[in-house]
Scaffold this motif. Structure first.
Motif, PDB file in Angstrom:
ATOM      1  N   LEU A   1       6.312   3.774  -6.029  1.00 26.38           N
ATOM      2  CA  LEU A   1       5.298   4.603  -5.370  1.00 26.38           C
ATOM      3  C   LEU A   1       5.743   6.058  -5.332  1.00 26.38           C
ATOM      4  O   LEU A   1       4.954   6.967  -5.618  1.00 26.38           O
ATOM      5  CB  LEU A   1       5.055   4.080  -3.955  1.00 26.38           C
ATOM      6  CG  LEU A   1       4.029   4.848  -3.112  1.00 26.38           C
ATOM      7  CD1 LEU A   1       2.648   4.786  -3.754  1.00 26.38           C
ATOM      8  CD2 LEU A   1       3.976   4.292  -1.691  1.00 26.38           C
TER       9      LEU A   1
ATOM     10  N   GLN B   1       3.910   9.210  -7.133  1.00 27.39           N
ATOM     11  CA  GLN B   1       3.426  10.345  -6.368  1.00 27.39           C
ATOM     12  C   GLN B   1       3.958  11.668  -6.912  1.00 27.39           C
ATOM     13  O   GLN B   1       3.246  12.682  -6.905  1.00 27.39           O
ATOM     14  CB  GLN B   1       3.800  10.178  -4.897  1.00 27.39           C
ATOM     15  CG  GLN B   1       3.005   9.087  -4.193  1.00 27.39           C
ATOM     16  CD  GLN B   1       3.484   8.773  -2.800  1.00 27.39           C
ATOM     17  OE1 GLN B   1       4.649   9.019  -2.472  1.00 27.39           O
ATOM     18  NE2 GLN B   1       2.603   8.218  -1.963  1.00 27.39           N
TER      19      GLN B   1
ATOM     20  N   THR C   1      -1.204   3.936  -7.221  1.00 26.93           N
ATOM     21  CA  THR C   1      -0.509   4.183  -5.944  1.00 26.93           C
ATOM     22  C   THR C   1      -1.216   3.473  -4.791  1.00 26.93           C
ATOM     23  O   THR C   1      -0.569   2.986  -3.871  1.00 26.93           O
ATOM     24  CB  THR C   1      -0.433   5.695  -5.638  1.00 26.93           C
ATOM     25  OG1 THR C   1      -1.747   6.257  -5.670  1.00 26.93           O
ATOM     26  CG2 THR C   1       0.452   6.415  -6.636  1.00 26.93           C
TER      27      THR C   1
ATOM     28  N   GLN D   1       0.659   0.781  -2.525  1.00 26.76           N
ATOM     29  CA  GLN D   1       0.706   0.932  -1.076  1.00 26.76           C
ATOM     30  C   GLN D   1       0.168  -0.309  -0.395  1.00 26.76           C
ATOM     31  O   GLN D   1       0.700  -0.758   0.623  1.00 26.76           O
ATOM     32  CB  GLN D   1      -0.106   2.155  -0.653  1.00 26.76           C
ATOM     33  CG  GLN D   1       0.042   2.508   0.823  1.00 26.76           C
ATOM     34  CD  GLN D   1       1.459   2.895   1.191  1.00 26.76           C
ATOM     35  OE1 GLN D   1       1.972   3.906   0.705  1.00 26.76           O
ATOM     36  NE2 GLN D   1       2.100   2.105   2.025  1.00 26.76           N
TER      37      GLN D   1
END
Length: 505
Positions: free
Chosen positions: A368, A372, A417, A421
């Motif tokens: 992740l 990002q 993502t 998450q």
């Protein structure tokens, strides 16, 4: 086959958050991934984009959501964090009370709260405590004035009882007889003293054309409430009940706190006492203690043909009358106790499960973070290309050639993502829940032999979803088994062991 849980997704992203790139689509994708990993069915999405969190409870989408909860269309609501549900603490408490009342779950991904899990149910406990504290704070300020106003015969809020009126100005008037309603209330006592039946009393009043103050037909419940109220014989009670917090159920306060004042009477004391003596006698007959469960698993046992299994004629054996399947009470009680023990695994297996889950969470967290970072780089590059095109520093052909691949990659990473998450959310919640479950279950098993039958029975009813008995195996499903894949593999292995055990037994 277990029915899928129907859930709704709550999307509320402020205008400022959207300007920073925190899109509603990202929140929805993250929530959908969480639901997918739990095997839940997303039936609706509640969109409150750009709606202020100061007050949301009266918004159309919030009202639709509460209606869906009440009607059972959704059994859970998933949202990114508590502040997205409501920033107003009072509204947040109201939502939590409402969901708890209707046996529905709240799932906050940011705070790792899933009230469908043992760990998450602590949230309801804390919220309930906060709500109770707030109610008590308000109540303590109001309570001081209640006895004084009651002794003066002043109204304490709400309308006057049926048959009475406060007049045009309730703050200045004393309780007085309502000339239109009082004769109906008196007739009610007279009919009941003759028929001794609440339903018959309601029926006769309705047939005579009488209605309640709201214009509705009288019911036996309304008759019961009005007959019991001593105000009709000239004694007004005040400050005698206390709400349990749901504004629907009430408990009587100690009689020392009651405020009794005289008021105009509608019926004689003799008629009132006669009717209430009849009601009391009927209540005693109707509320004789029922039969208590004699066997630990009564009402839970089920045959593979889906028929319930019961103990008949005092023989300590559960029978299925449909297919003649049977099992002794002693055997199934022992197997259930073994299941509690098997549920715990060994300390080594618990440690392995927790470490593997934590490792998986860390791996996905690293992915992740990397995604990002790349999203930030791509966002900068696409923004620069867009500005260059607006300033005509780059041709349309070159803009498309450079911009499209980066923008496609950016959208793909944003979806990825959200999915990552969601996976992290699911794993974290299940890890916390399983730790709570395993700890509680271990303590439960260690104390099992010392528990009273009534305590065991309560626990069985709480933690057991079903017990299905076949001709050569038995299936016991506990209500709070964690759903992580690694855990499920161990559960399947235990079920196989139980099957082998049963064949040997």
């Amino acid at each position: 086959m277990e029915e899928k849980k129907s859930v709704g997704i709550w999307i509320r992203v402020s205008t400022e958050d959207q300007a920073r790139g925190d899109s509603p689509e990202h929140h929805e994708e993250r929530a959908r991934m969480y639901c997918k990993l739990n095997g839940w069915d997303v039936v609706t999405v509640y969109h409150l984009e750009a709606v202020s969190g100061k007050s949301v409870i009266d918004q159309p989408e919030a009202l639709r959501m509460m209606k869906d909860v009440k009607e059972g269309r959704i059994q859970a609501l998933v949202f990114s964090k508590l502040a997205r549900l409501a920033r107003n603490t009072r509204e947040l408490l109201s939502f939590a009370d409402y969901f708890n009342e209707h046996k529905a779950d709240l799932v906050s991904l940011q705070e790792k709260i899933d009230t469908g899990t043992p760990a998450g149910r602590l949230f309801y406990t804390i919220i309930a405590a906060m709500a109770q504290w707030e109610r008590e704070e308000i109540a303590s300020r109001v309570a001081a004035s209640v006895p004084v106003r009651a002794k003066l015969g002043k109204p304490l809020g709400g309308v006057a009882p049926f048959g009475y009126t406060w007049g045009d100005d309730p703050s200045k008037k004393q309780l007085s007889i309502d000339e239109n309603e009082a004769p109906i209330r008196k007739l009610m006592y007279e009919i009941f003293s003759r028929t001794k039946r609440k339903k018959a009393t309601a029926k006769q009043l309705n047939e005579l054309g009488y209605r309640t103050r709201k214009g509705e037909r009288f019911s036996d419940t309304t008759i019961d409430r009005l007959l019991k109220d001593p105000i009709a014989k000239g004694i007004r009670r005040a400050n005698y009940t206390k709400s349990r917090g749901d504004n629907k159920t009430w408990d009587l306060k100690p009689t020392s706190e009651w405020v009794l004042t005289e008021c105009p009477s509608i019926v004689s004391e003799e008629l009132w006492e006669e009717c209430n003596a009849i009601l009391e006698q009927q209540y005693k007959k109707r509320n004789k203690p029922g039969r208590q469960a004699k066997f630990l698993l009564s009402g839970i046992m089920q045959c593979t043909c889906h028929a319930k299994m019961y103990v008949y004629h005092g023989v300590d054996t559960y029978h299925c009358r449909k297919c003649k399947n049977k099992i002794s009470v002693r055997d199934i009680d022992y197997v259930f106790e073994v299941q509690l023990k098997n549920f715990l695994f060994t300390d080594l297996e618990i440690d392995v499960y927790q470490k593997q889950t934590e490792m998986t969470i860390n791996e996905k967290a690293n992915l992740l973070n990397a995604a990002q970072v790349e999203i930030e780089d791509l966002t900068v590059r696409t923004t620069e290309l867009l500005n260059m095109r607006l300033k005509k520093e780059i041709s349309q052909e070159d803009f498309v050639r450079f911009y499209e691949p980066d923008n496609t990659r950016l959208k793909g990473l944003q979806r990825h993502t959200a999915e990552l998450q969601g996976e992290i959310d699911a794993l974290t919640v299940h890890l916390a829940s399983s730790q709570t479950v395993l700890s509680d279950a271990k303590d439960l098993y260690n104390r099992w032999s010392d528990l009273e039958f009534s305590e065991k029975r309560t626990i069985v009813e709480t933690i057991t979803d079903e017990i299905i008995v076949g001709s050569d195996d038995i299936h016991i499903k506990l209500a709070y088994l964690p759903k992580h894949t690694f855990f499920d593999d161990n559960v399947k292995r235990q079920r196989n062991l139980r099957g082998s055990y049963w064949q040997q037994a």
